[in-house]
Design a protein around this motif. Sequence first.
Motif, PDB file in Angstrom:
ATOM      1  N   ALA A  58     -35.739 -18.166  -9.779  1.00  0.00           N
ATOM      2  CA  ALA A  58     -34.616 -17.770  -9.262  1.00  0.00           C
ATOM      3  C   ALA A  58     -33.773 -18.895  -8.565  1.00  0.00           C
ATOM      4  O   ALA A  58     -34.438 -19.969  -8.467  1.00  0.00           O
ATOM      5  N   ALA A  59     -32.799 -18.954  -8.782  1.00  0.00           N
ATOM      6  CA  ALA A  59     -31.657 -20.276  -8.300  1.00  0.00           C
ATOM      7  C   ALA A  59     -31.668 -19.870  -6.663  1.00  0.00           C
ATOM      8  O   ALA A  59     -31.643 -20.960  -6.712  1.00  0.00           O
ATOM      9  N   ILE A  60     -31.859 -18.705  -6.283  1.00  0.00           N
ATOM     10  CA  ILE A  60     -31.936 -18.712  -4.841  1.00  0.00           C
ATOM     11  C   ILE A  60     -33.146 -19.226  -4.018  1.00  0.00           C
ATOM     12  O   ILE A  60     -34.211 -18.773  -4.559  1.00  0.00           O
ATOM     13  N   ALA A  61     -32.969 -20.625  -3.314  1.00  0.00           N
ATOM     14  CA  ALA A  61     -34.395 -20.210  -3.044  1.00  0.00           C
ATOM     15  C   ALA A  61     -34.897 -19.740  -1.982  1.00  0.00           C
ATOM     16  O   ALA A  61     -36.648 -19.751  -1.972  1.00  0.00           O
ATOM     17  N   ALA A 112     -30.842 -10.919 -12.989  1.00  0.00           N
ATOM     18  CA  ALA A 112     -29.549 -11.225 -11.729  1.00  0.00           C
ATOM     19  C   ALA A 112     -29.811 -10.415 -11.523  1.00  0.00           C
ATOM     20  O   ALA A 112     -29.169 -10.512  -9.839  1.00  0.00           O
ATOM     21  N   ASP A 113     -29.647  -8.885 -11.086  1.00  0.00           N
ATOM     22  CA  ASP A 113     -29.213  -7.943 -11.019  1.00  0.00           C
ATOM     23  C   ASP A 113     -30.700  -7.483  -9.579  1.00  0.00           C
ATOM     24  O   ASP A 113     -30.144  -7.745  -8.399  1.00  0.00           O
ATOM     25  N   LEU A 114     -31.613  -7.830 -10.290  1.00  0.00           N
ATOM     26  CA  LEU A 114     -32.954  -8.385  -8.921  1.00  0.00           C
ATOM     27  C   LEU A 114     -32.914  -9.141  -8.357  1.00  0.00           C
ATOM     28  O   LEU A 114     -33.438  -8.783  -6.800  1.00  0.00           O
ATOM     29  N   VAL A 115     -32.282 -10.168  -8.710  1.00  0.00           N
ATOM     30  CA  VAL A 115     -32.150 -11.200  -7.791  1.00  0.00           C
ATOM     31  C   VAL A 115     -31.394 -10.921  -6.589  1.00  0.00           C
ATOM     32  O   VAL A 115     -31.589 -11.849  -5.479  1.00  0.00           O
TER      33      VAL A 115
END
Length: 135
Positions: free
Chosen positions: A28-31, A122-125
Motif C-alpha cells: 500500500a502507498a499509505i504508510a 484500492a478499495d481494501l487499502v
Amino acid sequence: MTADNPRILLVEDEELNRTLVKAVLARAAIAAVRDAEVLDASSLGAARTQLSSQDVDLVLLDMNLPDGNGLSLASELAAGKVGAGRRKPSVVAVTASVLPQDRAAAIEAGCDGFLDKPYAAADLVAVVAEHLSKR
C-alpha cells in the motif's frame, strides 16, 4: 515495524485470500497500512484466541467461516465478551453478501464498516486506512 504500528487481524478461511490481502496491504502507498502488522485466523475459534491474547486495531472479518458466521464474533466484540480488558478494535465485515439486510445485520452486530467481495485492491487499502486513522 515498531510497537506503535497498527495491528490488523484478518479473519478469512481461504488461504489464498489471506495471502492476497497481506500482499495488497504490504504494498500500500499509505504508510500506516503498509507498516501494519497483519495477523491472521482461519476460523472464529482462532480469531477468538488471537483477540484474547493481544490488542488489535482492526479486524477484517469474513462472514462465512467454517465454524460459524462472522457476525457472532462482531457481536461478542461489541459486548466485550472477547478480548475482555482489551480495547475494542474496529471491525469491517468482508462478504459477498451485499443485500441491504446483510449490511444492516453487520452494523447491528457491531461492525464499523462493510467491504463487498470481490473488491479492488484500492478499495481494501482505503477501508483499512480509514479505520486505522480512527485508532
